[in-house]
Motif scaffolding. Sequence first.
Motif, PDB file in Angstrom:
ATOM      1  N   ILE A  19       0.861  -1.191   0.000  1.00 49.45           N
ATOM      2  CA  ILE A  19       0.000   0.000   0.000  1.00 49.45           C
ATOM      3  C   ILE A  19       0.891   1.233   0.000  1.00 49.45           C
ATOM      4  CG2 ILE A  19      -1.672   1.346   1.321  1.00 49.45           C
ATOM      5  CD1 ILE A  19      -2.842  -1.247   2.359  1.00 49.45           C
ATOM      6  N   ILE A  20       0.664   2.124  -0.965  1.00 49.21           N
ATOM      7  CA  ILE A  20       1.418   3.378  -1.057  1.00 49.21           C
ATOM      8  C   ILE A  20       0.398   4.514  -1.152  1.00 49.21           C
ATOM      9  CG2 ILE A  20       3.106   4.712  -2.370  1.00 49.21           C
ATOM     10  CD1 ILE A  20       4.229   2.088  -3.424  1.00 49.21           C
ATOM     11  N   ASP A  21       0.417   5.394  -0.177  1.00 46.35           N
ATOM     12  CA  ASP A  21      -0.608   6.439  -0.102  1.00 46.35           C
ATOM     13  C   ASP A  21      -0.016   7.700   0.512  1.00 46.35           C
ATOM     14  OD1 ASP A  21      -3.056   7.635  -0.368  1.00 46.35           O
ATOM     15  OD2 ASP A  21      -3.996   6.600   1.307  1.00 46.35           O
ATOM     16  N   HIS A  22      -0.734   8.809   0.366  1.00 44.83           N
ATOM     17  CA  HIS A  22      -0.286  10.062   0.981  1.00 44.83           C
ATOM     18  C   HIS A  22      -1.366  10.671   1.870  1.00 44.83           C
ATOM     19  CE1 HIS A  22      -2.243  13.039  -2.015  1.00 44.83           C
ATOM     20  NE2 HIS A  22      -2.726  11.840  -2.268  1.00 44.83           N
ATOM     21  N   HIS A  23      -2.424   9.924   2.137  1.00 47.32           N
ATOM     22  CA  HIS A  23      -3.473  10.393   3.040  1.00 47.32           C
ATOM     23  C   HIS A  23      -3.101   9.971   4.464  1.00 47.32           C
ATOM     24  CE1 HIS A  23      -5.683   9.870  -0.875  1.00 47.32           C
ATOM     25  NE2 HIS A  23      -5.929  11.138  -0.590  1.00 47.32           N
ATOM     26  N   ILE A  24      -2.374  10.821   5.155  1.00 48.03           N
ATOM     27  CA  ILE A  24      -1.835  10.447   6.465  1.00 48.03           C
ATOM     28  C   ILE A  24      -2.927  10.308   7.519  1.00 48.03           C
ATOM     29  CG2 ILE A  24       0.426  11.450   6.011  1.00 48.03           C
ATOM     30  CD1 ILE A  24      -0.425  13.886   7.599  1.00 48.03           C
ATOM     31  N   ASP A  25      -4.093  10.912   7.293  1.00 46.98           N
ATOM     32  CA  ASP A  25      -5.188  10.800   8.261  1.00 46.98           C
ATOM     33  C   ASP A  25      -6.023   9.548   8.046  1.00 46.98           C
ATOM     34  OD1 ASP A  25      -4.496  13.181   9.474  1.00 46.98           O
ATOM     35  OD2 ASP A  25      -5.750  14.389   8.145  1.00 46.98           O
ATOM     36  N   GLY A  26      -5.773   8.852   6.942  1.00 46.47           N
ATOM     37  CA  GLY A  26      -6.581   7.683   6.622  1.00 46.47           C
ATOM     38  C   GLY A  26      -6.210   6.467   7.463  1.00 46.47           C
ATOM     39  N   THR A  27      -7.121   5.530   7.512  1.00 43.14           N
ATOM     40  CA  THR A  27      -6.886   4.264   8.218  1.00 43.14           C
ATOM     41  C   THR A  27      -7.123   3.125   7.244  1.00 43.14           C
ATOM     42  OG1 THR A  27      -9.178   4.225   8.987  1.00 43.14           O
ATOM     43  CG2 THR A  27      -7.527   5.188  10.469  1.00 43.14           C
ATOM     44  N   SER A  28      -6.343   2.055   7.394  1.00 38.47           N
ATOM     45  CA  SER A  28      -6.446   0.919   6.482  1.00 38.47           C
ATOM     46  C   SER A  28      -7.224  -0.223   7.124  1.00 38.47           C
ATOM     47  CB  SER A  28      -5.046   0.439   6.095  1.00 38.47           C
ATOM     48  OG  SER A  28      -5.126  -0.704   5.269  1.00 38.47           O
ATOM     49  N   ASP A  29      -8.021  -0.912   6.309  1.00 38.38           N
ATOM     50  CA  ASP A  29      -8.736  -2.105   6.772  1.00 38.38           C
ATOM     51  C   ASP A  29      -8.293  -3.322   5.964  1.00 38.38           C
ATOM     52  OD1 ASP A  29      -9.841  -1.495   4.350  1.00 38.38           O
ATOM     53  OD2 ASP A  29     -11.933  -1.619   5.003  1.00 38.38           O
ATOM     54  N   ILE A  30      -6.993  -3.302   5.552  1.00 36.82           N
ATOM     55  CA  ILE A  30      -6.436  -4.405   4.766  1.00 36.82           C
ATOM     56  C   ILE A  30      -5.316  -5.060   5.578  1.00 36.82           C
ATOM     57  CG2 ILE A  30      -5.350  -5.054   2.572  1.00 36.82           C
ATOM     58  CD1 ILE A  30      -6.568  -2.564   1.334  1.00 36.82           C
ATOM     59  N   PRO A  31      -5.630  -6.036   6.405  1.00 36.44           N
ATOM     60  CA  PRO A  31      -4.595  -6.687   7.230  1.00 36.44           C
ATOM     61  C   PRO A  31      -3.606  -7.495   6.394  1.00 36.44           C
ATOM     62  CG  PRO A  31      -6.688  -7.834   7.445  1.00 36.44           C
ATOM     63  CD  PRO A  31      -6.975  -6.592   6.661  1.00 36.44           C
ATOM     64  N   GLU A  32      -3.961  -7.819   5.152  1.00 31.93           N
ATOM     65  CA  GLU A  32      -3.062  -8.593   4.294  1.00 31.93           C
ATOM     66  C   GLU A  32      -1.856  -7.778   3.831  1.00 31.93           C
ATOM     67  OE1 GLU A  32      -7.323 -10.007   3.404  1.00 31.93           O
ATOM     68  OE2 GLU A  32      -6.274  -8.125   3.791  1.00 31.93           O
ATOM     69  N   ALA A  33      -1.856  -6.449   4.075  1.00 37.78           N
ATOM     70  CA  ALA A  33      -0.773  -5.592   3.592  1.00 37.78           C
ATOM     71  C   ALA A  33       0.554  -5.979   4.239  1.00 37.78           C
ATOM     72  CB  ALA A  33      -1.090  -4.134   3.887  1.00 37.78           C
ATOM     73  N   THR A  34       1.556  -6.274   3.403  1.00 36.22           N
ATOM     74  CA  THR A  34       2.897  -6.594   3.892  1.00 36.22           C
ATOM     75  C   THR A  34       3.818  -5.384   3.864  1.00 36.22           C
ATOM     76  OG1 THR A  34       3.454  -7.331   1.642  1.00 36.22           O
ATOM     77  CG2 THR A  34       2.749  -9.019   3.221  1.00 36.22           C
ATOM     78  N   ASP A  35       3.506  -4.420   2.987  1.00 30.67           N
ATOM     79  CA  ASP A  35       4.268  -3.164   2.904  1.00 30.67           C
ATOM     80  C   ASP A  35       3.268  -2.016   3.004  1.00 30.67           C
ATOM     81  OD1 ASP A  35       6.863  -4.460   2.140  1.00 30.67           O
ATOM     82  OD2 ASP A  35       5.675  -5.021   0.380  1.00 30.67           O
ATOM     83  N   TYR A  36       3.566  -1.080   3.882  1.00 31.28           N
ATOM     84  CA  TYR A  36       2.619   0.017   4.132  1.00 31.28           C
ATOM     85  C   TYR A  36       3.421   1.317   4.181  1.00 31.28           C
ATOM     86  CZ  TYR A  36      -1.392   2.410   6.299  1.00 31.28           C
ATOM     87  OH  TYR A  36      -2.434   3.256   6.573  1.00 31.28           O
ATOM     88  N   VAL A  37       3.331   2.114   3.117  1.00 28.81           N
ATOM     89  CA  VAL A  37       4.118   3.342   3.012  1.00 28.81           C
ATOM     90  C   VAL A  37       3.168   4.529   2.901  1.00 28.81           C
ATOM     91  CG1 VAL A  37       5.908   4.578   1.750  1.00 28.81           C
ATOM     92  CG2 VAL A  37       5.941   2.081   1.832  1.00 28.81           C
ATOM     93  N   ILE A  38       3.194   5.388   3.912  1.00 28.14           N
ATOM     94  CA  ILE A  38       2.388   6.608   3.920  1.00 28.14           C
ATOM     95  C   ILE A  38       3.341   7.782   4.122  1.00 28.14           C
ATOM     96  CG2 ILE A  38       0.429   7.823   4.934  1.00 28.14           C
ATOM     97  CD1 ILE A  38      -0.338   5.169   3.760  1.00 28.14           C
ATOM     98  N   ASP A  39       3.234   8.784   3.275  1.00 26.22           N
ATOM     99  CA  ASP A  39       4.145   9.922   3.370  1.00 26.22           C
ATOM    100  C   ASP A  39       3.359  11.219   3.208  1.00 26.22           C
ATOM    101  OD1 ASP A  39       6.502  11.238   3.707  1.00 26.22           O
ATOM    102  OD2 ASP A  39       7.579  10.166   2.127  1.00 26.22           O
ATOM    103  N   LYS A  40       3.800  12.247   3.892  1.00 24.15           N
ATOM    104  CA  LYS A  40       3.107  13.528   3.869  1.00 24.15           C
ATOM    105  C   LYS A  40       3.612  14.384   2.713  1.00 24.15           C
ATOM    106  CE  LYS A  40       1.649  17.348   6.860  1.00 24.15           C
ATOM    107  NZ  LYS A  40       1.785  17.976   8.184  1.00 24.15           N
ATOM    108  N   VAL A  41       3.060  14.128   1.538  1.00 20.80           N
ATOM    109  CA  VAL A  41       3.361  14.912   0.345  1.00 20.80           C
ATOM    110  C   VAL A  41       2.046  15.230  -0.355  1.00 20.80           C
ATOM    111  CG1 VAL A  41       5.704  14.037  -0.029  1.00 20.80           C
ATOM    112  CG2 VAL A  41       3.750  12.780  -0.954  1.00 20.80           C
TER     113      VAL A  41
END
Length: 672
Positions: free
Chosen positions: A115-137
Amino acid sequence: LTHCTADFDSLASAVGLAKLWSTSHPSETATSPNSDKAAYESSSRLPTFVVLPRGAHPSVQRFLALHKHLFPIRSLRSLPNDLSKLNRLGLVDAQRRDRVGPAEILIGNADRVTIIDHHIDGTSDIPEATDYVIDKVGSVSTMVAEQLRDGGFELTEAEATLLALGIHADTGSLCFDSTTTRDAEALAWVMKQGASQTAIAENAHASLSQEQQGVLTNALINTNSTIVHGVTVSTVLLSADGFINGLAAVTQDALELSSSDVFLLAVVYDPKSGGRGKGRGKSKNELGVRLQSKLFKADDNEKKMEKRNKYVMEAEAWKGGERALKLRRLRAAFDKKDVDGSGYLEEEEILKALTKSGVITSTSALKSLMSQIDTDGDGRIDFDEFVSFSDKAEKIQEEQEQLNGRKAATMIVIGRVKAGVNTKHVNLNRLFQQFGGGGHAKAASCTVRLEDESNAGTVLQGIVDELIEAGLMQQPTVGDFMTSPVLSAKPTMTEKQVEDLFVRYDVRALPVVDDKNDVVGLVTYKEVAAAKQRLWNKEQKRIRQEANRAASNNGESKNPRSYGKDEGKLQERKLGSALKGWMKQHVKTVEASMTMAEVEHILLENDVGCIPVVADGTTQLVGMVTRTDLLRQHRYYPSLHYNNKGFADSIAARKPIIELRRKLKQFDLDED
């Protein structure tokens, strides 16, 4: 994998990630499996494809119409039925299952999920995620472009152009308040890689389609606005005969054109109808009933008129019973919609009536409605046909209500917020998460499933109430941030004395008050400079006159008796003239209880840099508000001292300073 209705940022980052995963890195180095960089790299180098789960924005569709063959894009249906060999799945610009729609099935079959996202306030409901990259851009395209740049990749012109469009789209061409320096640097890099500025100019800010223009017209006609704490909140609730694509662009334009600070666009449609033009499964009766409920619905003015004539109509109803009363009401509705007074309703008048009721309808649906009402086929509707269709539609509607009960519907809500100090606490992303939606703090959307279509207004009002309660704070008043205590000048002061105050206290303007501390004027460095110039001109004129007089007297000395008088006048001229003769009079003042937005408007209208602040209902000076005071409140520049005790605290907290200033008043320069 992009999210449903892919935008440029989602598509561009997906294409960039596919390039990272499927191409060998020019600068291959060992990477820790726990680092963020590992999310962007792949050791398998297997073919990687981009999948759009459910459609794309109209502007993206137009771009792909010419460019689709240049990117590794596959449809969801083209994937093999056996997904057990799915090596890796990357989800960009989203982190929730409901954002991928029918592609959710892919998540559980992938060996590795990134998962690659830039919504830092968001929450994920995908426990299968092995890589989780969130950045403030500002955009996910920036994050992917940085990895491509650092990895030494060379982009094709089309890839560079798409990444540039992704950055432009989610940063508002670097104008949104979420934009960072990294976004600007990434955009500069893709431009160097050969991005086409011509293609960017044509696609980044594409014009609205005819369908979108129709929705925008309906939205502006039916907008309801209210001002809360100085913030204009606008809402509009529309009804459509199917799903409409591209509502985000419509909402953004409506925000600008309506001069709103917050704009919420809600569109209710039948979920079974599919997209516009796809509702062929609907029966003519069902379509007619849906539109007639809006066609016969009275607008606000008609409701007022009906309420005014209610008792007259009911009083005369006994002559023909309820039928006569119904006919009178239908006649009133017919005459109101018969704009040209011809006694007939043409297609254009029907369209105007539906638009006024907040209905978005396609040309085919309108023609279908006309054909049902126009029984004689002459292309226009007379009153008898109007009544006949009303009776028929009412009967069908009653039958459907008995069979189906409440009518389910889907409501799409899209919100846009202007950046500003008064809306800094508004977070649409958090507000819409309760409905499974999300996005950015100032731009988000959600889809609400309604058990009953009539609940749409209640749900929208609840969203607005929560937005106001959680996001719109009480605006600071002028008394909270004005400069106080403030130095003032007296009307009897001279140019020299006022200038000495300017130099001593490093100020450029002073309010002028009388002995009762009432504001009588304002003096700035411009008035002082002009007064000094006049004083100098007078002095030069006197010197010339003295020289001429001396020359005409052949060097004879003055009369000793007149010498004393001239010397006294000379000393008086050197002191200058009184401030009351050349200060700004009839100056604009503001009361301490006025809001920041009101003061900004006054500064803009009067083109002044400072305004004296007076106590409510009086002309008593209590402070001064300047451009710098307003800049502090906007928090534009960190170098401004927001917490300075003499500028940022309330009047009550500043009382010790005010008292000290009064004691020091005795040391101010007095007239010599």
